[in-house]
Design a protein around this motif. Structure first.
Motif, short mmCIF file in Angstrom:
data_model
loop_
_atom_site.label_atom_id
_atom_site.label_comp_id
_atom_site.label_asym_id
_atom_site.label_seq_id
_atom_site.Cartn_x
_atom_site.Cartn_y
_atom_site.Cartn_z
N LEU A 73 -29.98 -22.04 -16.84
CA LEU A 73 -29.30 -23.29 -16.50
C LEU A 73 -30.06 -24.06 -15.43
O LEU A 73 -30.12 -25.29 -15.47
N TYR A 74 -30.65 -23.34 -14.48
CA TYR A 74 -31.41 -24.00 -13.42
C TYR A 74 -32.69 -24.62 -13.97
O TYR A 74 -33.03 -25.74 -13.64
N ASP A 75 -33.40 -23.87 -14.81
CA ASP A 75 -34.65 -24.35 -15.40
C ASP A 75 -34.64 -24.05 -16.89
O ASP A 75 -34.96 -22.93 -17.30
N PRO A 76 -34.27 -25.02 -17.74
CA PRO A 76 -34.16 -24.76 -19.18
C PRO A 76 -35.46 -24.31 -19.85
O PRO A 76 -35.42 -23.75 -20.93
N SER A 77 -36.61 -24.52 -19.21
CA SER A 77 -37.87 -24.07 -19.82
C SER A 77 -38.00 -22.55 -19.82
O SER A 77 -38.81 -21.99 -20.56
N ARG A 114 -32.83 -29.97 -23.16
CA ARG A 114 -31.75 -29.53 -22.29
C ARG A 114 -32.01 -30.03 -20.88
O ARG A 114 -33.15 -30.13 -20.45
N GLU A 115 -30.92 -30.28 -20.16
CA GLU A 115 -31.05 -30.72 -18.78
C GLU A 115 -30.59 -29.62 -17.85
O GLU A 115 -29.70 -28.84 -18.19
N PRO A 116 -31.19 -29.53 -16.66
CA PRO A 116 -30.73 -28.53 -15.70
C PRO A 116 -29.28 -28.78 -15.28
O PRO A 116 -28.85 -29.93 -15.16
N VAL A 117 -28.54 -27.69 -15.05
CA VAL A 117 -27.15 -27.79 -14.60
C VAL A 117 -27.09 -27.20 -13.20
O VAL A 117 -27.23 -25.98 -13.02
N ARG A 118 -26.89 -28.07 -12.19
CA ARG A 118 -26.84 -27.63 -10.79
C ARG A 118 -25.68 -28.33 -10.10
O ARG A 118 -25.31 -29.44 -10.47
N ASP A 119 -25.14 -27.67 -9.05
CA ASP A 119 -24.06 -28.28 -8.29
C ASP A 119 -24.64 -29.16 -7.18
O ASP A 119 -25.85 -29.34 -7.07
N GLU A 120 -23.75 -29.70 -6.32
CA GLU A 120 -24.20 -30.63 -5.28
C GLU A 120 -25.06 -29.94 -4.21
O GLU A 120 -25.78 -30.61 -3.47
N LEU A 121 -25.02 -28.62 -4.13
CA LEU A 121 -25.85 -27.89 -3.18
C LEU A 121 -27.17 -27.43 -3.79
O LEU A 121 -27.93 -26.69 -3.15
N GLY A 122 -27.44 -27.78 -5.04
CA GLY A 122 -28.69 -27.40 -5.70
C GLY A 122 -28.68 -26.00 -6.26
O GLY A 122 -29.73 -25.42 -6.49
N ARG A 123 -27.48 -25.43 -6.47
CA ARG A 123 -27.37 -24.07 -7.00
C ARG A 123 -26.99 -24.12 -8.48
O ARG A 123 -26.37 -25.07 -8.94
N ALA A 124 -27.35 -23.06 -9.20
CA ALA A 124 -26.90 -22.88 -10.58
C ALA A 124 -25.93 -21.72 -10.58
O ALA A 124 -26.14 -20.71 -9.91
N TYR A 125 -24.83 -21.86 -11.34
CA TYR A 125 -23.79 -20.83 -11.39
C TYR A 125 -23.66 -20.30 -12.81
O TYR A 125 -23.74 -21.07 -13.77
N ALA A 126 -23.42 -19.00 -12.92
CA ALA A 126 -23.16 -18.39 -14.22
C ALA A 126 -22.32 -17.14 -14.04
O ALA A 126 -22.29 -16.54 -12.97
N THR A 127 -21.63 -16.77 -15.11
CA THR A 127 -20.82 -15.55 -15.13
C THR A 127 -21.49 -14.55 -16.06
O THR A 127 -21.82 -14.88 -17.19
N GLY A 128 -21.67 -13.33 -15.57
CA GLY A 128 -22.26 -12.27 -16.37
C GLY A 128 -21.25 -11.16 -16.59
O GLY A 128 -20.42 -10.89 -15.72
N LYS A 129 -21.30 -10.52 -17.76
CA LYS A 129 -20.35 -9.46 -18.08
C LYS A 129 -21.07 -8.27 -18.70
O LYS A 129 -22.04 -8.44 -19.45
N ARG A 130 -20.55 -7.07 -18.40
CA ARG A 130 -21.06 -5.84 -19.00
C ARG A 130 -19.98 -4.78 -18.84
O ARG A 130 -19.50 -4.57 -17.73
#
Length: 162
Positions: free
Chosen positions: A121-125, A28-44
């Motif tokens: 997503l930021y660090d797949p390990s 897997r490869e890291p998924v980051r935007d142009e600012l070096g951030r990882a984004y995700a949506t959480g639900k509960r």
């Protein structure tokens, strides 16, 4: 029809071929935007959290407020920090989250889910540790709706013989 495998060497050769294909798919490869951030949506429950993480000093901001003011109860703060303790990344990431809907405990669970997804997503390990702890699975339990002819979702009215 496929060939039958009658020897142990033949079985090992097939197993090695399958393992090499599986190893290629897992990368897997890291998924980051142009600012070096990882984004995700959480639900509960009814809460939905949008979470961005980036390398930093461990600052957590929820809806423009610090974690200590938004989630005043220590239990809720602990829930938010669980993904970092499990992955061993305490005070390495800054978190910016916006959360809507539900109550405070649902919102805390939604932010925790979002942080976990963003970390992997930021660090797949880190995926293995987070998945083993069960933080990547969305807790789909919601309040059951009220039914017609019932007092609540399942509770009936009190029976009276006369």
């Amino acid at each position: 029809m496929a060939e039958e495998i009658n020897t142990l060497e033949g079985l090992e050769a097939v197993a090695e071929g399958v393992a090499s294909v599986a190893a290629v798919e897992i990368a897997r490869e890291p998924v980051r935007d142009e600012l070096g951030r990882a984004y995700a949506t959480g639900k509960r429950k009814d809460a939905v959290a949008r979470v961005w993480i980036k390398p930093g000093s461990g600052k957590v901001v929820v809806n423009g407020r610090e974690i200590n003011t938004y989630f005043a109860r220590p239990v809720l703060q602990m829930i938010l920090r669980q993904p970092f303790t499990v992955s061993g990344t305490e005070d390495q990431f800054d978190v910016m989250a916006t959360v809507k809907g539900g109550g405070l405990s649902g919102q805390a669970g939604a932010v925790k889910h979002g942080i976990s997804k963003a970390l992997q997503l930021y660090d797949p390990s880190l995926r293995g540790a987070l998945k083993a702890a069960g933080f990547l699975t969305r807790d789909s339990r919601v309040v059951e709706r009220k039914k017609y002819g019932k007092r609540k979702a399942r509770r009936s009215f009190q029976f009276s013989k006369r």
